[in-house]
Design an enzyme around this catalytic site. Sequence first.
Site: not given
Length: 249
Positions: A157, A89, A132-133, A86-87, A115, A197
Amino acid sequence: MLWLLKGFWPGAMGMMCQRFHTAGSHSKGRTGAEHLWLTRHLKDPFVKAAKVESYRCRSAFKLLEVDERHRILRPGLRVLDCGAAPGSWSQVAVQRVNAAGTDLGAPVGFVLGVDLLHIFPLEGATFLCPADVTDPRILQRIRELLPGGRADVILSDMAPSATGIRSLDHDRLLGLCSSLLDLAPDVLHPGGTFLCKTWAGSQSLAFQKRLTEQFQSARTVKPRASRKESSEVYLLATQYRRGKEFAED
């Protein structure tokens, strides 16, 4: 539910935080596992600290600790936050790189969060969502948004939606990490940093070996905010070596 169809769970901790925020209106019909999760969540000191410090999720403290120990963020840097929802980081990154320009005596950085989920606006951050990155079309847009077309730091993450089969979940997460590392030649500036991660497992060493081939240093870190019983760890690689095979900008 696009991320489920693709097999990914963008901003996994963000989803858990959103679940917590809506838990009060769904107290009836919860499973035993959900009750246990909520009880642990409410007692979590990092959850309480996140509320006090106005972070969107407890995961902010994972990045804060990594940065305190390894100094990966500083004023003026450009940050790509993958799976940003949700933001939390992005909040930390905005503060540490001075993306909002609050420190008039320091260089102003830039934070771009990506995201598949919607992310509420955050001063000092630019959000690309839903996106989609790993999509080549999105990659082009990312390069357009990043100053100079490059990031100094790539953060992730993200995690795949859990199947309950530990080995399969591990392999899928390492596959996601590999996809993000594949972006490095196109996005990451020489000398840059990569933090993602993962879950400890059989493929971790192979992926870390790949990191050591592309970065001067690679290590495993486990912040205190990452629960002890969790197999979650973070792979931190610094000083990106941009190989001769990569074309110059």
